[in-house]
Design a protein around this motif. Sequence first.
Motif, PDB file in Angstrom:
ATOM      1  N   LEU A   4       1.062  -1.109  -0.015  1.00 25.69           N
ATOM      2  CA  LEU A   4      -0.154   0.030  -0.144  1.00 25.69           C
ATOM      3  C   LEU A   4       0.867   1.085  -0.072  1.00 25.69           C
ATOM      4  CD1 LEU A   4      -2.599  -0.800   2.798  1.00 25.69           C
ATOM      5  CD2 LEU A   4      -3.102  -0.764   0.437  1.00 25.69           C
ATOM      6  N   VAL A   5       0.743   2.053  -1.024  1.00 28.70           N
ATOM      7  CA  VAL A   5       1.765   3.096  -1.201  1.00 28.70           C
ATOM      8  C   VAL A   5       0.832   4.513  -1.119  1.00 28.70           C
ATOM      9  CG1 VAL A   5       3.531   4.194  -2.632  1.00 28.70           C
ATOM     10  CG2 VAL A   5       3.301   1.816  -2.481  1.00 28.70           C
ATOM     11  N   GLU A   6       1.303   5.012  -0.170  1.00 26.03           N
ATOM     12  CA  GLU A   6       0.480   6.545  -0.135  1.00 26.03           C
ATOM     13  C   GLU A   6       1.307   7.643  -0.891  1.00 26.03           C
ATOM     14  OE1 GLU A   6      -0.084   4.588   4.226  1.00 26.03           O
ATOM     15  OE2 GLU A   6       1.338   4.686   2.891  1.00 26.03           O
ATOM     16  N   SER A   7       0.717   8.512  -1.454  1.00 28.02           N
ATOM     17  CA  SER A   7       1.209   9.586  -1.874  1.00 28.02           C
ATOM     18  C   SER A   7       0.202  10.928  -1.889  1.00 28.02           C
ATOM     19  CB  SER A   7       1.606   9.330  -3.249  1.00 28.02           C
ATOM     20  OG  SER A   7       0.360   9.110  -3.995  1.00 28.02           O
ATOM     21  N   GLY A   8       0.697  11.928  -2.003  1.00 25.35           N
ATOM     22  CA  GLY A   8       0.186  13.375  -1.980  1.00 25.35           C
ATOM     23  C   GLY A   8       0.413  14.195  -0.945  1.00 25.35           C
ATOM     24  N   GLY A   9       0.969  13.924   0.261  1.00 29.93           N
ATOM     25  CA  GLY A   9       1.014  14.423   1.425  1.00 29.93           C
ATOM     26  C   GLY A   9       2.024  15.810   1.123  1.00 29.93           C
ATOM     27  N   GLY A  10       1.979  16.630   2.017  1.00 31.04           N
ATOM     28  CA  GLY A  10       3.100  17.900   1.971  1.00 31.04           C
ATOM     29  C   GLY A  10       2.763  18.966   2.758  1.00 31.04           C
ATOM     30  N   LEU A  11       3.350  20.003   2.562  1.00 27.48           N
ATOM     31  CA  LEU A  11       3.135  21.458   3.334  1.00 27.48           C
ATOM     32  C   LEU A  11       1.913  22.044   2.629  1.00 27.48           C
ATOM     33  CD1 LEU A  11       4.035  23.393   5.677  1.00 27.48           C
ATOM     34  CD2 LEU A  11       5.739  24.060   4.231  1.00 27.48           C
ATOM     35  N   VAL A  12       0.948  22.693   3.460  1.00 23.05           N
ATOM     36  CA  VAL A  12       0.009  23.531   3.031  1.00 23.05           C
ATOM     37  C   VAL A  12      -0.509  24.449   3.763  1.00 23.05           C
ATOM     38  CG1 VAL A  12      -1.901  21.839   3.681  1.00 23.05           C
ATOM     39  CG2 VAL A  12      -2.257  23.240   1.872  1.00 23.05           C
ATOM     40  N   GLN A  13      -0.793  25.729   3.594  1.00 21.69           N
ATOM     41  CA  GLN A  13      -1.389  26.620   4.401  1.00 21.69           C
ATOM     42  C   GLN A  13      -2.555  26.292   5.217  1.00 21.69           C
ATOM     43  OE1 GLN A  13      -1.026  30.303   2.359  1.00 21.69           O
ATOM     44  NE2 GLN A  13       1.009  30.421   2.679  1.00 21.69           N
ATOM     45  N   PRO A  14      -3.005  26.652   6.178  1.00 23.24           N
ATOM     46  CA  PRO A  14      -4.373  26.752   6.862  1.00 23.24           C
ATOM     47  C   PRO A  14      -5.330  26.983   5.714  1.00 23.24           C
ATOM     48  CG  PRO A  14      -2.983  27.540   8.382  1.00 23.24           C
ATOM     49  CD  PRO A  14      -2.113  27.748   6.885  1.00 23.24           C
ATOM     50  N   GLY A  15      -6.578  26.604   5.736  1.00 19.04           N
ATOM     51  CA  GLY A  15      -7.364  26.780   4.596  1.00 19.04           C
ATOM     52  C   GLY A  15      -7.150  25.989   3.145  1.00 19.04           C
ATOM     53  N   GLY A  16      -6.047  25.534   3.192  1.00 18.13           N
ATOM     54  CA  GLY A  16      -5.688  24.962   1.770  1.00 18.13           C
ATOM     55  C   GLY A  16      -6.187  23.456   1.762  1.00 18.13           C
ATOM     56  N   SER A  17      -5.843  22.763   0.561  1.00 20.12           N
ATOM     57  CA  SER A  17      -6.450  21.319   0.584  1.00 20.12           C
ATOM     58  C   SER A  17      -5.265  20.705  -0.351  1.00 20.12           C
ATOM     59  CB  SER A  17      -7.266  21.632  -0.925  1.00 20.12           C
ATOM     60  OG  SER A  17      -8.752  22.451  -0.519  1.00 20.12           O
ATOM     61  N   LEU A  18      -5.557  19.288   0.102  1.00 22.42           N
ATOM     62  CA  LEU A  18      -4.478  18.056  -0.462  1.00 22.42           C
ATOM     63  C   LEU A  18      -5.444  16.939  -0.602  1.00 22.42           C
ATOM     64  CD1 LEU A  18      -1.650  18.138   2.275  1.00 22.42           C
ATOM     65  CD2 LEU A  18      -1.231  18.861  -0.282  1.00 22.42           C
ATOM     66  N   ARG A  19      -4.763  16.149  -1.714  1.00 22.48           N
ATOM     67  CA  ARG A  19      -5.705  14.980  -1.979  1.00 22.48           C
ATOM     68  C   ARG A  19      -4.560  13.727  -1.594  1.00 22.48           C
ATOM     69  NH1 ARG A  19      -7.715  12.339  -7.594  1.00 22.48           N
ATOM     70  NH2 ARG A  19      -9.585  11.297  -7.108  1.00 22.48           N
ATOM     71  N   LEU A  20      -4.946  12.875  -0.968  1.00 23.19           N
ATOM     72  CA  LEU A  20      -4.154  11.652  -0.727  1.00 23.19           C
ATOM     73  C   LEU A  20      -4.648  10.627  -1.614  1.00 23.19           C
ATOM     74  CD1 LEU A  20      -3.609  12.018   3.036  1.00 23.19           C
ATOM     75  CD2 LEU A  20      -2.237  13.128   1.477  1.00 23.19           C
ATOM     76  N   SER A  21      -3.418   9.738  -1.964  1.00 23.98           N
ATOM     77  CA  SER A  21      -3.875   8.570  -2.948  1.00 23.98           C
ATOM     78  C   SER A  21      -3.171   7.540  -1.951  1.00 23.98           C
ATOM     79  CB  SER A  21      -3.341   8.734  -4.042  1.00 23.98           C
ATOM     80  OG  SER A  21      -4.128   9.692  -4.814  1.00 23.98           O
ATOM     81  N   CYS A  22      -3.443   6.445  -2.290  1.00 29.77           N
ATOM     82  CA  CYS A  22      -3.244   4.929  -1.596  1.00 29.77           C
ATOM     83  C   CYS A  22      -3.278   4.077  -2.572  1.00 29.77           C
ATOM     84  CB  CYS A  22      -3.867   4.974  -0.304  1.00 29.77           C
ATOM     85  SG  CYS A  22      -3.302   3.067   0.218  1.00 29.77           S
ATOM     86  N   GLU A  23      -2.422   3.638  -3.134  1.00 27.51           N
ATOM     87  CA  GLU A  23      -2.463   2.639  -4.526  1.00 27.51           C
ATOM     88  C   GLU A  23      -1.972   1.179  -3.837  1.00 27.51           C
ATOM     89  OE1 GLU A  23      -0.357   3.403  -7.919  1.00 27.51           O
ATOM     90  OE2 GLU A  23      -1.071   1.603  -8.913  1.00 27.51           O
ATOM     91  N   ALA A  24      -2.863  -0.027  -4.100  1.00 25.05           N
ATOM     92  CA  ALA A  24      -2.643  -1.216  -3.574  1.00 25.05           C
ATOM     93  C   ALA A  24      -2.108  -2.042  -4.715  1.00 25.05           C
ATOM     94  CB  ALA A  24      -3.754  -1.704  -3.017  1.00 25.05           C
TER      95      ALA A  24
END
Length: 118
Positions: A4-24
């Motif tokens: 299971l490999v996660e991706s999409g994390g990082g640094l974001v400012q308050p109020g911002g958005s991120l989309r995490l993915s997990c590929e199996a």
Amino acid sequence: QVQLVESGGGLVQPGGSLRLSCEASTFTFSSYAMSWYRQAPGKERELVAGITKTGDSTNYAESVKGRFTISRDNAKNTVFLQMNSLQPGDTAVYYCKASSILLRRSYWGQGTQVTVSS
């Protein structure tokens, strides 16, 4: 070997958005319920969101309801976590988990860091 490999994390400012993915890989993804957990420094790992095998039902921690959305694409063996209106309290390492009560198996990803800071 199950992966299971996660991706999409990082640094974001308050109020911002991120989309995490997990590929199996190497297991029958559509036979497993999927969930996202997170663990902040000094705190226990907590459930953030879960989704059934078919994606017809989801559940969320109270702290993320209305801001986060879990979804899955069984054709791509991937589960997603869309995170909007991020707050500093969302800072944590995010993990995906595959679970099968029937098969009595569960698997964890290695985690991806999400940092919300100005």
